[in-house]
Structure formats: structure tokens, C-alpha cells
Motif scaffolding. Structure first.
Motif, PDB file in Angstrom:
ATOM      1  N   ASP A  34       9.093   9.104   7.124  1.00 30.90           N
ATOM      2  CA  ASP A  34       8.284   7.943   7.497  1.00 30.90           C
ATOM      3  C   ASP A  34       8.832   6.736   6.747  1.00 30.90           C
ATOM      4  O   ASP A  34       8.633   6.587   5.539  1.00 30.90           O
ATOM      5  CB  ASP A  34       6.818   8.187   7.143  1.00 30.90           C
ATOM      6  N   LEU A  35       9.541   5.865   7.443  1.00 28.16           N
ATOM      7  CA  LEU A  35      10.274   4.768   6.804  1.00 28.16           C
ATOM      8  C   LEU A  35       9.430   3.528   6.557  1.00 28.16           C
ATOM      9  O   LEU A  35       9.985   2.496   6.167  1.00 28.16           O
ATOM     10  CB  LEU A  35      11.488   4.396   7.671  1.00 28.16           C
ATOM     11  N   ARG A  36       8.138   3.586   6.749  1.00 27.55           N
ATOM     12  CA  ARG A  36       7.304   2.428   6.458  1.00 27.55           C
ATOM     13  C   ARG A  36       7.293   2.178   4.957  1.00 27.55           C
ATOM     14  O   ARG A  36       6.935   3.053   4.175  1.00 27.55           O
ATOM     15  CB  ARG A  36       5.878   2.641   6.961  1.00 27.55           C
ATOM     16  N   SER A  37       7.694   0.988   4.556  1.00 26.87           N
ATOM     17  CA  SER A  37       7.839   0.660   3.139  1.00 26.87           C
ATOM     18  C   SER A  37       7.182  -0.680   2.850  1.00 26.87           C
ATOM     19  O   SER A  37       6.951  -1.505   3.747  1.00 26.87           O
ATOM     20  CB  SER A  37       9.322   0.616   2.742  1.00 26.87           C
ATOM     21  N   TYR A  38       6.886  -0.885   1.585  1.00 22.63           N
ATOM     22  CA  TYR A  38       6.329  -2.158   1.138  1.00 22.63           C
ATOM     23  C   TYR A  38       7.431  -3.214   1.083  1.00 22.63           C
ATOM     24  O   TYR A  38       8.541  -2.952   0.608  1.00 22.63           O
ATOM     25  CB  TYR A  38       5.709  -2.021  -0.251  1.00 22.63           C
ATOM     26  N   THR A  39       7.105  -4.394   1.553  1.00 20.43           N
ATOM     27  CA  THR A  39       8.001  -5.521   1.383  1.00 20.43           C
ATOM     28  C   THR A  39       7.809  -6.101  -0.016  1.00 20.43           C
ATOM     29  O   THR A  39       6.876  -5.734  -0.746  1.00 20.43           O
ATOM     30  CB  THR A  39       7.731  -6.588   2.442  1.00 20.43           C
ATOM     31  N   ALA A  40       8.694  -7.018  -0.387  1.00 23.39           N
ATOM     32  CA  ALA A  40       8.577  -7.640  -1.703  1.00 23.39           C
ATOM     33  C   ALA A  40       7.266  -8.411  -1.830  1.00 23.39           C
ATOM     34  O   ALA A  40       6.617  -8.394  -2.889  1.00 23.39           O
ATOM     35  CB  ALA A  40       9.773  -8.564  -1.941  1.00 23.39           C
ATOM     36  N   ALA A  41       6.838  -9.060  -0.752  1.00 19.66           N
ATOM     37  CA  ALA A  41       5.573  -9.803  -0.796  1.00 19.66           C
ATOM     38  C   ALA A  41       4.389  -8.849  -0.959  1.00 19.66           C
ATOM     39  O   ALA A  41       3.440  -9.133  -1.711  1.00 19.66           O
ATOM     40  CB  ALA A  41       5.426 -10.639   0.467  1.00 19.66           C
ATOM     41  N   GLU A  42       4.416  -7.708  -0.271  1.00 24.75           N
ATOM     42  CA  GLU A  42       3.330  -6.743  -0.399  1.00 24.75           C
ATOM     43  C   GLU A  42       3.296  -6.126  -1.793  1.00 24.75           C
ATOM     44  O   GLU A  42       2.219  -5.863  -2.344  1.00 24.75           O
ATOM     45  CB  GLU A  42       3.467  -5.657   0.667  1.00 24.75           C
ATOM     46  N   LEU A  43       4.481  -5.888  -2.373  1.00 29.94           N
ATOM     47  CA  LEU A  43       4.517  -5.365  -3.738  1.00 29.94           C
ATOM     48  C   LEU A  43       3.948  -6.378  -4.725  1.00 29.94           C
ATOM     49  O   LEU A  43       3.246  -6.008  -5.681  1.00 29.94           O
ATOM     50  CB  LEU A  43       5.955  -5.003  -4.122  1.00 29.94           C
ATOM     51  N   ARG A  44       4.251  -7.655  -4.529  1.00 29.61           N
ATOM     52  CA  ARG A  44       3.685  -8.676  -5.414  1.00 29.61           C
ATOM     53  C   ARG A  44       2.165  -8.708  -5.307  1.00 29.61           C
ATOM     54  O   ARG A  44       1.459  -8.921  -6.298  1.00 29.61           O
ATOM     55  CB  ARG A  44       4.272 -10.041  -5.076  1.00 29.61           C
ATOM     56  N   GLN A  45       1.645  -8.492  -4.108  1.00 31.00           N
ATOM     57  CA  GLN A  45       0.199  -8.462  -3.943  1.00 31.00           C
ATOM     58  C   GLN A  45      -0.402  -7.252  -4.653  1.00 31.00           C
ATOM     59  O   GLN A  45      -1.479  -7.350  -5.262  1.00 31.00           O
ATOM     60  CB  GLN A  45      -0.157  -8.443  -2.460  1.00 31.00           C
ATOM     61  N   LEU A  46       0.282  -6.093  -4.567  1.00 29.84           N
ATOM     62  CA  LEU A  46      -0.198  -4.914  -5.283  1.00 29.84           C
ATOM     63  C   LEU A  46      -0.170  -5.123  -6.791  1.00 29.84           C
ATOM     64  O   LEU A  46      -1.060  -4.663  -7.512  1.00 29.84           O
ATOM     65  CB  LEU A  46       0.648  -3.688  -4.917  1.00 29.84           C
ATOM     66  N   ALA A  47       0.865  -5.801  -7.275  1.00 25.42           N
ATOM     67  CA  ALA A  47       1.044  -5.988  -8.716  1.00 25.42           C
ATOM     68  C   ALA A  47       0.363  -7.241  -9.237  1.00 25.42           C
ATOM     69  O   ALA A  47       0.519  -7.569 -10.413  1.00 25.42           O
ATOM     70  CB  ALA A  47       2.538  -6.046  -9.035  1.00 25.42           C
ATOM     71  N   SER A  48      -0.380  -7.950  -8.394  1.00 30.05           N
ATOM     72  CA  SER A  48      -1.007  -9.198  -8.839  1.00 30.05           C
ATOM     73  C   SER A  48      -2.045  -8.963  -9.932  1.00 30.05           C
ATOM     74  O   SER A  48      -2.302  -9.854 -10.741  1.00 30.05           O
ATOM     75  CB  SER A  48      -1.646  -9.907  -7.644  1.00 30.05           C
ATOM     76  N   LYS A  49      -2.641  -7.789  -9.982  1.00 33.25           N
ATOM     77  CA  LYS A  49      -3.646  -7.482 -10.997  1.00 33.25           C
ATOM     78  C   LYS A  49      -3.025  -6.996 -12.297  1.00 33.25           C
ATOM     79  O   LYS A  49      -3.756  -6.785 -13.274  1.00 33.25           O
ATOM     80  CB  LYS A  49      -4.611  -6.412 -10.473  1.00 33.25           C
ATOM     81  N   TYR A  50      -1.718  -6.804 -12.318  1.00 30.13           N
ATOM     82  CA  TYR A  50      -1.059  -6.247 -13.493  1.00 30.13           C
ATOM     83  C   TYR A  50       0.002  -7.235 -13.968  1.00 30.13           C
ATOM     84  O   TYR A  50       1.106  -7.285 -13.417  1.00 30.13           O
ATOM     85  CB  TYR A  50      -0.438  -4.891 -13.165  1.00 30.13           C
TER      86      TYR A  50
END
Length: 681
Positions: free
Chosen positions: A605-621
Motif C-alpha cells: 500500500d503505497l499511500r504515504s505522508y507528504t512533507a506537509a502532512e508530516l509537519r501537521q503531525l509533528a506540529s504538537k512536538y
């Protein structure tokens, strides 16, 4: 702008050297006499002006060369917005080498090759004495040269742990320093929970690698429509295909093989992110385990184009009836799938109890201690026990203790009536329940339901199969160890029940027998599994059977961690199993079975996080940063720009070369002759 070595700026005093050289002529001028100088007066004025301009340009180029040389030694840089609190002595690098990184990136290079290039360039952002630790792999500190050699040797592996697990391993190590994680960050293997488990004081840098949109069809699963595979009989093989890419896969070629024989070939169109189920008939021949595979014509992502699985005809289900008379012989001997035997409760063959799949304890008045212990051990090992209670109070104490050991209780015995017992109707079961699904169609409505007079009542059960019309249980199942126990509320014999004469009797007893059979070997296993459990034949201990179990593929021989107990073998898969395919299980040179291993379907399953989505995930850290690479910008350059600063020394080198070239051109530039001009005398 700041300087690494600001004291080198004292070298700017050297600018006075070219200035002094140009103020004072080192050679004494020579006097030249002409007969008539008035005719060249205008020429002299023109050439003097040119010479003065040339000298000024030379002076400027030499001053600029000295300034650039001094700045080169001072090493100017633009300060980073986030300065490090101290010198970094060790760096932890996690390189995801899962099969999904074999997909192509934007430059038609695999993502694993891109991640290796990014990891090899990381030492450019740190001092020469920094030590590096690489995952997956050992935790030994490596020098820059050893680190680059270790990274370049990383190969894709189907047994790699998830990205979150690798990140936790690096974070829990005793090594201190920043963590760099290079991965494609698939959505089904990485989540915000992986970041929440990190220490808030640990600096983590996520480097996402993005593949270009492409289709990827893979086999999600295969299964047989029938409950048992019979040798020489037709069976329907179901296959579910899934497209884990972002582009529709049109006319994907599919071939199915059993051994060297091709069974089918067809084409299917699978939309992006969707599944397609297809089926076809197969016939499994005699001869034990059969090797089968599905080959897909799907490019450029081809690490999951072959799906390996095995097909094994079902062995006979061993049924042992413990009763005074073997009345169930006619029931089970009519089906070749069953191997029936009868034993007496007074002279019990305990060896038959240990090898049976289904044990039927039918109306035995008294239970000896040895019989109870052997039945309990058989259930805990995985056998199915069916208890039909007797009539009378002689063995109630034995059964009460036996039920407690099996985890059935509390069970209440009903008083025995002096006359004929009153029969009650059994409620109609649901045809859609898990026990009766696909067992019968329209049978109950034609024949009605049987009647019974319960002698046992219980309030708790794990699985209710049949109930009385008043709501009490008639047949219930209880889990115990690896097996299960089924308890009837009434005897089969008259006048307490007519269940044995009812058409429902045969499908219920057959269903109990079929549920007791467990095919320990699966059609296929995943390389990401840590262990495999198998049923192996029991053998007597001698010098030959003391040999260890081995997994063999061509010339590769692996000795996994192994533990054998009560006929069950547990194999701990070694880390060297990286490639999918068939592996033979051998002991003392004898092939016991064949196991099929495939890449974990989550990798497809090749669905992956983009750089923008990763930044949103890491916004709390705040301790987690995302470095997006591309357009010639590496992870090392990103780190230096944000954590160390932007160095400018390379521009000083270019300045030195440019100004030296200008000086050479000025010195080699021939002086233009002036055009004589007539001047009136």
C-alpha cells in the motif's frame, strides 16, 4: 553575518601592501629625448590616461583578492535561526529498507537509493570527530568512513520492522545525539502515536522520500471456498487483488501456477485504492503439500509481483468416542474424511486420547482420575471435547470436579423424575449464526425441532449453539487452553431426548468434528512475522530425531530458533530470511513440509505522508523537525542551514579565483595605440 575565526580579520592590514606598491614605483624612470615633442603631445596625454585607469583596476583587483583570502580563513557564515546547545558528538541514523522503498522516485531512481545518498551526505553537516550509529544494524559507533560504507551496504529486506519500531529502538538506545529518520512514511505503518512515544527532549529529524504516482497491484489474500481440501477433487480458489497505488491499473496480466503447470491466465483492471475478487477452479493432486504462486505483470513496482502459497489436502479428522458402546460408528464411518474409533471408559486407551481431534464423552456414569487428567490435557493441547451427561447421581461429584477443571462451572444437576421426563422443545437456531452458517437450508421448517429433558443447567457460556424454548442452554461451548469443550444439557438416549433421531443430529455432530480440525500450517506466511507454529509428527527420541530443524531454499540453509512441545513446533524466524519464496522444513535430511513466505501486504500500500502532512503531525512536538529534500537540497544542507548556519567560505574561494583572473587579464591586456592627431604649430 558572523565568523568562525574572527581573529583572522587582522589580515585585512595586508591591503596596504598593494597600495604601497602602486604609490611608489620600484623602477627609476628613464628620460627619452625627442627632436620635436610638440607633434606627440596629444598622444602622450591619451596613453597616460589609459595607464592610470589600468593601474587603478589592478589595485582594486589585488585589494579584493587579499580581502577574499582573509575572509576565507575567517570563515564567515549566516547564523542559523536555531543554534545547537553544544557540540554534537554522536548521530543516530535510521534508514528504512522496507520493500516499499523499491518504488521509483521523481528522478526514476528507487527511494532506497535516494535515502542512501541522503544518509551518505549527512557527515558533511558535522565535525570530523563525530561518531554515527545506523539502524537497522549494530549499535557500534562508526567513523565517517565506516559509516558511509555501512550505509552503502544496506539492502531491501522483507523482514524489516516498521518505521515506528525502528524509531523507538534508536530512541531507547544509550546513545545520545540527534536522530535522522529517512523513510517514505507509509500511512499504514507510521502514525502520530510513533511520535508521541518519543522523549520530548530528543531531537528527531524526519526526511520524507516521495515516490511518483504509479499503480501497484498485489495479491491481498487467497482462500479455498470449501472448508477442507480433498486430493483429486475440484475446489474453488478465491483471490482478492488490491491496487495500492495512486493510478488505475488497466489490463494487469495475471498467471496462476501450481508447480511448473500453469493453471490460468487472464487480465483484470483494478482501480486505484480498490479491490477485485476473482475465482477459478483447481484440483490438488495427491502427494502432500503443493507449491503454487500467482504472477502479476505490474511495473514499475515489482517487489510484490509474485505471491507464493501452498495447498495441502486435509488430513483425516481423528474422532474418539468414550462410551459403553460405539453407537456413533455408523455416523462417522460413512464419511472418508473421519477416522473413528471407540474406547471403553473402564479400559481407556490414553494414547488414543492424546492423538484425537474430537473426543466425545457420551453418558459415562463415573470418571476416573486418570481419564479426567488425560481429557483435560488433550483439551489444553487443542482437542475438542463433547460431553453428553449421564442420568443418575452416581457420578455427579466426578463431573462437578471435571467441569471446574475445564472452566465450565458452575453447573447444576436437575433432580431425576420418577416417571417419564417431560420433554421440552429446542428453539430454532439462526441459520446465519457462525455454527449453522451454510450447514442446512430449509431443514428445520420441514422437520420441526427436536425435544429434550435437560438434566444440566448452567448460567455462563462462551458460545451458545442451541437453546431450549424457555431460554435455558442446550448446547454451549467453552474455551479452555488451545481447545474447547461443548456441553449438552441432556443425554442422547431415550426417553430424555429424541435429538439422535432428528435430522439436525447429523449436521451438528459433523460440524463439531469439522471445527475440531485445525490446519496448523497456513497457506502463506509474512516475512515480517517473528515466529511460526506448526504441527509435526511425534517421533521417538533417538540419534536421528535429535537433529535440529532447518529452513532450506536452494543452497541457503538456515537454523531458526526452535521449541517443540506436545507435537507443536515453534520456529523463530532468523533475520537472514529476507527474500520471499518457498522454504523447505527439513530435519535430519528429511523434508517435512514446505512453507511459503511473502512480503507483508502493508508494504504494497503505497499511500504515504507528504512533507506537509508530516509537519501537521509533528506540529504538537517541537522536538520533531521535517526536512523536505529535492531541487538539489540535501538533508545535510537543510540541517546546516537551520541548526549550524549557512557557510559563505565557498563564495570567498570563487571571489579569489575571479579577481586573480581579472588581474591576469589586465596584465596581459595589450595597450591600445593612440591615433596621431595633427596639432598646429
Amino acid at each position: 553575518m558572523a565568523f568562525v575565526h574572527p581573529w583572522f580579520l587582522l589580515g585585512l592590514l595586508a591591503i596596504s601592501i598593494p597600495v604601497i606598491l602602486h604609490l611608489f614605483e620600484l623602477r627609476r624612470p628613464q628620460r627619452v629625448l625627442f627632436s620635436n615633442v610638440e607633434f606627440i603631445q596629444q598622444v602622450k596625454l591619451v596613453t597616460a590616461r589609459q595607464r592610470k585607469l589600468k593601474h587603478l583596476l589592478l589595485l582594486a583587483s589585488r585589494i579584493a583578492t587579499v580581502c577574499c583570502l582573509v575572509l576565507l580563513f575567517a570563515q564567515p557564515f549566516i547564523p542559523a535561526p536555531e543554534q545547537n546547545s553544544g557540540t554534537v558528538s554522536s548521530v543516530r541514523v535510521v534508514v528504512d529498507n522496507s520493500p516499499s522503498l523499491q518504488q521509483l522516485g521523481a528522478n526514476d531512481q528507487s527511494l532506497l537509493e535516494e535515502s542512501i545518498q541522503q544518509a551518505v551526505g549527512l557527515p558533511l553537516a558535522f565535525a570530523s570527530g563525530t561518531r554515527y550509529h545506523v539502524w537497522p544494524g549494530g549499535q557500534e559507533p562508526l567513523t565517517t568512513a565506516a559509516y558511509r560504507a555501512a550505509v552503502e551496504q544496506i539492502q531491501p529486506s522483507g523482514q524489516t520492522e516498521s518505521v515506528g519500531a525502528l524509531l523507538r529502538q534508536a530512541q531507547r538506545s544509550s546513545v545520545q545525539g540527534p536522530i535522522f529518520l529517512l523513510s517514505d512514511f507509509q500511512k499504514n505503518t507510521f502514525s502520530q502515536a510513533s511520535l508521541a512515544a518519543l522523549d520530548s527532549g530528543q531531537q528527531v529529524f524526519l526526511i520524507p522520500l516521495a515516490g511518483k504516482p504509479q499503480p501497484n497491484v498485489f495479491v491481498d489474500s487467497v482462500w479455498i471456498e470449501d472448508a477442507f481440501i480433498r486430493a483429486g477433487a475440484d475446489a474453488v480458489l478465491q483471490m482478492r487483488l488490491r491496487n495500492g497505488g495512486q493510478v488505475d491499473a488497466a489490463n494487469c496480466g495475471i498467471k496462476i501456477f501450481m508447480g511448473a503447470q500453469q493453471l490460468a491466465a487472464f487480465q483484470l483492471t483494478v482501480p486505484a485504492g480498490q479491490t477485485t475478487v476473482t475465482q477459478f477452479k483447481i484440483r490438488v493432486p495427491q502427494g502432500g503439500v503443493q507449491e503454487a504462486r500467482v504472477e502479476l505483470d505490474d511495473y514499475p513496482v515489482d517487489f510484490d509481483n509474485t505471491y507464493y502459497f501452498t495447498l495441502q489436502p486435509a488430513a483425516q479428522i481423528r474422532i474418539t468416542e468414550i462410551s459403553a458402546a460405539g453407537e456413533l460408528a455408523r455416523l462417522y464411518n460413512n464419511e472418508p474424511l473421519f477416522a473413528y474409533q471407540h474406547v471403553s471408559p473402564t479400559a481407556t486407551n490414553y494414547q488414543a486420547l492424546s492423538t484425537a481431534n474430537l473426543l466425545i464423552l457420551r453418558e459415562v456414569p463415573r470418571l476416573s482420575a486418570g481419564l479426567r487428567d488425560n481429557l483435560r490435557q488433550a483439551v489444553q493441547r487443542g482437542a475438542t471435547l463433547v460431553v453428553i451427561p449421564p442420568v443418575g447421581a452416581a457420578g455427579q461429584a466426578d463431573y462437578a470436579q471435571f467441569f471446574r477443571e475445564l472452566g465450565v462451572g458452575p453447573v447444576q444437576w436437575q433432580p431425576v423424575s420418577q416417571g417419564s421426563p417431560v420433554l421440552q422443545d429446542i428453539a430454532t437456531p439462526s441459520a446465519q449464526g457462525p455454527f449453522f452458517r451454510d450447514v442446512f437450508t430449509g431443514l428445520i421448517t420441514r422437520a420441526g425441532m427436536p425435544k429434550a429433558a435437560p438434566v444440566l443447567r448452567w448460567s455462563r457460556s462462551g458460545t451458545d449453539v442451541l437453546r431450549m424454548r424457555d431460554g435455558d442452554n442446550y448446547l454451549s461451548g467453552f474455551a479452555n487452553g488451545a481447545g474447547s469443550t461443548y456441553l449438552f444439557a441432556a443425554p442422547f438416549s431415550a426417553p430424555y431426548s429424541d435429538f439422535a433421531q432428528h435430522p439436525l443430529f447429523v449436521p451438528v455432530l459433523y460440524r463439531l468434528a469439522m471445527q475440531s480440525y485445525r490446519q496448523e500450517q497456513r497457506p502463506a506466511y509474512r516475512l515480517s512475522q517473528t515466529s511460526v507454529r506448526l504441527q509435526v509428527p511425534r517421533v521417538t527420541r533417538n540419534s536421528r530425531t535429535e537433529a535440529v530443524y532447518q529452513l532450506v531454499q536452494d543452497s541457503l540453509r538456515l537454523i531458526p530458533g526452535q521449541q517443540e512441545q506436545a507435537g507443536t513446533l515453534r520456529l523463530d524466524l532468523p533475520a537472514t530470511i529476507r527474500q520471499p519464496g518457498f522454504y523447505r522444513l527439513e530435519r535430519a535430511g528429511e523434508t517435512l513440509t514446505t512453507l511459503a513466505f511473502n512480503v507483508d501486504k502493508r508494504e504494497s500500500d503505497l499511500r504515504s505522508y507528504t512533507a506537509a502532512e508530516l509537519r501537521q503531525l509533528a506540529s504538537k512536538y517541537p522536538n520533531v523537525q521535517v526536512y523536505e529534500t529535492g531541487a538539489g537540497q540535501t538533508a545535510a544542507a537543510r540541517y546546516k542551514a537551520t541548526r549550524v548556519g549557512t557557510p559563505l567560505w565557498q563564495y570567498c574561494v570563487w571571489g579569489i579565483l575571479i579577481f586573480l583572473l581579472v588581474e591576469i587579464l589586465l596584465l596581459r591586456l595589450p595597450q591600445r595605440r593612440a591615433t596621431p592627431v595633427a596639432v598646429p604649430v
